[in-house]
Design a protein around this motif. Structure first.
Motif, short mmCIF file in Angstrom:
data_model
loop_
_atom_site.label_atom_id
_atom_site.label_comp_id
_atom_site.label_asym_id
_atom_site.label_seq_id
_atom_site.Cartn_x
_atom_site.Cartn_y
_atom_site.Cartn_z
N MET A 1 0.87 -1.18 0.00
CA MET A 1 0.00 0.00 0.00
C MET A 1 0.91 1.23 0.00
SD MET A 1 -2.13 2.42 1.18
CE MET A 1 -2.12 2.58 2.96
N LEU B 1 0.63 4.41 0.16
CA LEU B 1 0.48 5.56 1.06
C LEU B 1 1.07 5.28 2.44
CD1 LEU B 1 -3.24 6.70 0.39
CD2 LEU B 1 -1.16 7.93 -0.23
N GLY C 1 -1.15 -0.66 -4.35
CA GLY C 1 -2.40 0.09 -4.32
C GLY C 1 -2.19 1.52 -3.87
N ALA C 2 -3.14 2.36 -4.22
CA ALA C 2 -3.22 3.73 -3.73
C ALA C 2 -2.04 4.61 -4.14
CB ALA C 2 -3.41 3.74 -2.21
N ASN D 1 1.47 5.25 -7.27
CA ASN D 1 2.27 4.89 -8.44
C ASN D 1 3.57 4.22 -7.96
OD1 ASN D 1 4.13 4.97 -10.53
ND2 ASN D 1 3.34 6.89 -11.36
N VAL E 1 -2.30 -1.99 -9.00
CA VAL E 1 -3.74 -1.74 -9.06
C VAL E 1 -3.91 -0.30 -9.55
CG1 VAL E 1 -5.91 -1.62 -7.77
CG2 VAL E 1 -4.20 -3.33 -7.17
N ALA F 1 -6.68 2.80 -11.35
CA ALA F 1 -8.07 3.21 -11.45
C ALA F 1 -8.27 4.13 -12.66
CB ALA F 1 -8.49 3.91 -10.15
N GLU G 1 -9.32 -1.49 -11.17
CA GLU G 1 -10.23 -1.53 -10.02
C GLU G 1 -11.29 -0.43 -10.12
OE1 GLU G 1 -8.77 -2.45 -5.80
OE2 GLU G 1 -9.58 -0.44 -5.60
N GLY H 1 -12.93 0.31 0.39
CA GLY H 1 -11.66 1.00 0.68
C GLY H 1 -11.42 2.17 -0.24
N HIS H 2 -10.15 2.46 -0.47
CA HIS H 2 -9.70 3.59 -1.27
C HIS H 2 -10.04 3.32 -2.74
CE1 HIS H 2 -6.99 6.87 -2.34
NE2 HIS H 2 -6.45 6.08 -3.25
N GLY I 1 -11.11 4.79 -7.01
CA GLY I 1 -11.05 5.83 -8.03
C GLY I 1 -12.47 6.27 -8.39
N VAL J 1 -13.09 6.92 0.02
CA VAL J 1 -13.03 5.59 0.65
C VAL J 1 -14.45 5.05 0.81
CG1 VAL J 1 -12.45 4.37 2.80
CG2 VAL J 1 -10.86 6.05 1.88
N MET K 1 -14.92 -1.14 5.97
CA MET K 1 -14.69 -1.06 4.52
C MET K 1 -15.28 -2.30 3.85
SD MET K 1 -10.86 0.48 4.12
CE MET K 1 -10.38 2.00 4.93
O1 TUI Z 1 -5.56 0.74 -2.49
C1 TUI Z 1 -6.68 0.32 -2.68
N1 TUI Z 1 -7.59 0.21 -1.69
C2 TUI Z 1 -7.36 0.54 -0.40
S1 TUI Z 1 -5.89 1.09 0.25
C3 TUI Z 1 -6.58 1.24 1.75
S2 TUI Z 1 -5.70 1.80 3.12
C4 TUI Z 1 -6.25 3.41 3.11
N2 TUI Z 1 -7.16 3.73 3.99
C5 TUI Z 1 -7.64 4.97 4.04
C6 TUI Z 1 -7.20 5.93 3.14
C7 TUI Z 1 -6.31 5.60 2.20
C8 TUI Z 1 -5.81 4.30 2.15
C9 TUI Z 1 -7.88 0.86 1.71
N3 TUI Z 1 -8.28 0.46 0.52
N4 TUI Z 1 -7.08 -0.07 -3.90
C10 TUI Z 1 -6.23 0.08 -5.04
C11 TUI Z 1 -6.44 1.40 -5.64
N5 TUI Z 1 -5.48 2.16 -6.05
N6 TUI Z 1 -7.62 2.00 -5.85
C12 TUI Z 1 -7.36 3.19 -6.44
C13 TUI Z 1 -5.99 3.28 -6.57
C14 TUI Z 1 -5.21 4.32 -7.11
C15 TUI Z 1 -5.66 5.62 -7.10
C16 TUI Z 1 -4.88 6.63 -7.62
C17 TUI Z 1 -3.97 4.03 -7.66
C18 TUI Z 1 -3.20 5.04 -8.17
C19 TUI Z 1 -3.66 6.34 -8.15
O2 TUI Z 1 -2.93 7.37 -8.68
C20 TUI Z 1 -1.55 7.32 -8.51
C21 TUI Z 1 -0.86 8.39 -9.25
O3 TUI Z 1 0.12 8.91 -8.68
O4 TUI Z 1 -1.26 8.66 -10.39
#
Ligand code: TUI
Length: 307
Positions: A71, A73, A95-96, A98, A116, A118, A137, A143-144, A146, A229, A276
């Motif tokens: 993850m 972040l 996830g979340a 790049n 992963v 979005a 996704e 969860g987090h 797009g 989220v 979540m």
């Molecule tokens: O990551 C997830 N789902 C998650 S992470 C998580 S822990 C968390 N809890 C609260 C706040 C933040 C995180 C709970 N659920 N899914 C994969 C996912 N990745 N979904 C969307 C994205 C994503 C979004 C934007 C990936 C890349 C992105 O842009 C990156 C960029 O820099 O362009």
């Protein structure tokens, strides 16, 4: 069912388990892998050493491949990124964010890298940086999330890249798997259904909340700050929405939610904790073993796809 993903991962079924924070620990990951899918340890916000110990415990339970979700972040993302190399993990999803800065290190270690994403833009960028596949996704996920739905995101990413695409978001049975294949996906990632698996260590209150959920029971918080989220509606989501509307800062809202996922998952506080879950929660009706879930879903998908 053979696809480029089953070949890439060396698994029997084209099903990977979501890397869910606090949920995707060694019992669940090992059970999904034992059942012929790909189980994942969710790195979430855990320190590298905790992830290392989870990987080792999963390996004691199964000889089949398991993966790790990093993850991005997390304050410990860098450490976790190194631990997966040291522990000989063969598949990493991210996830979340790049994962570019870790890609060379992972590729050099022979790790299959599956970000992963979005959006189409990030999918293309990941392909260019050497990703082996992507998980597309949709915002039906828990969860987090797009902005795009799975129905719109998957075919657009399939058209934009040559690497195989794994569909995620809103998939919880064989119909969802068959539909994802119709959109061009070569595997699916499933989260919410595995939360209620018998092998999942999630508190029974959390499982029952998912089992009882109706179609409209989830809510998205945090959109105003660009960190949407999805979780099941409760006191916590209502309070968050109220403060968000009042214009509270992202930092204040983050502070309020600190530790609330753990509180729901481990202590079973589904009133003040964060539950979540994806929109498919409304369809999930019983606790089963991972093997029962996977066998049932694959039998249904095979039948619908005429295999
Ligand atoms: O990551 C997830 N789902 C998650 S992470 C998580 S822990 C968390 N809890 C609260 C706040 C933040 C995180 C709970 N659920 N899914 C994969 C996912 N990745 N979904 C969307 C994205 C994503 C979004 C934007 C990936 C890349 C992105 O842009 C990156 C960029 O820099 O362009």
């Amino acid at each position: 069912m053979k696809t480029r993903i089953t070949e890439l991962l060396g698994v029997e079924h084209p099903i990977i388990q979501g890397g869910m924070a606090w949920v995707a620990e060694h019992h669940l990951a090992a059970a999904v892998s034992e059942a012929g899918g790909l189980g994942l340890i969710g790195g979430a916000n855990a320190p590298g050493e905790v992830v290392r110990s989870e990987i080792r415990k999963a390996k004691e339970l199964t000889g089949k491949p398991i993966g790790v979700n990093v993850m991005l972040l997390s304050p410990h993302a860098e450490d976790v990124a190194k631990v997966v190399v040291e522990e000989g993990i063969k598949v990493v999803t991210t996830g979340a964010g790049n994962p570019e800065k870790y890609m060379d290190m992972w590729k050099a270690a022979g790790i299959k890298v599956i970000p992963v994403v979005a959006s189409v833009a990030l999918a293309k960028r990941m392909e260019k940086y050497g990703a082996d596949a992507v998980v597309a996704e949709g915002c039906e996920s828990g969860g987090h999330i797009g902005e795009q739905t799975t129905m719109t995101l998957v075919p657009q990413i399939v058209d934009a890249v040559s690497i195989p695409v794994i569909a995620a978001g809103g998939i919880g049975d064989g119909r969802g798997i068959a539909a994802a294949f119709m959109l061009g996906a070569e595997a699916v990632q499933i989260g919410t259904r595995f939360v209620v698996a018998k092998e999942s260590i999630v508190h029974d209150n959390y499982k029952q909340r998912i089992i009882k959920a109706k179609d409209i029971d989830s809510a998205v918080t945090g959109r105003s700050h660009g960190h949407p989220v999805r979780s099941l509606r409760n006191q916590m989501t209502r309070e968050y929405a109220r403060l968000e509307e009042e214009g509270k800062s992202f930092e204040e809202l983050e502070y309020m939610t600190l530790g609330t996922l753990r509180k729901a998952v481990q202590e079973g506080d589904i009133t003040n904790g964060t539950v979540m879950a994806g929109q498919i929660a409304g369809m999930i009706s019983k606790e089963q073993t991972c093997k029962e879930m996977i066998d049932e879903m694959m039998e249904q998908a095979d039948r619908l796809l005429g295999r």
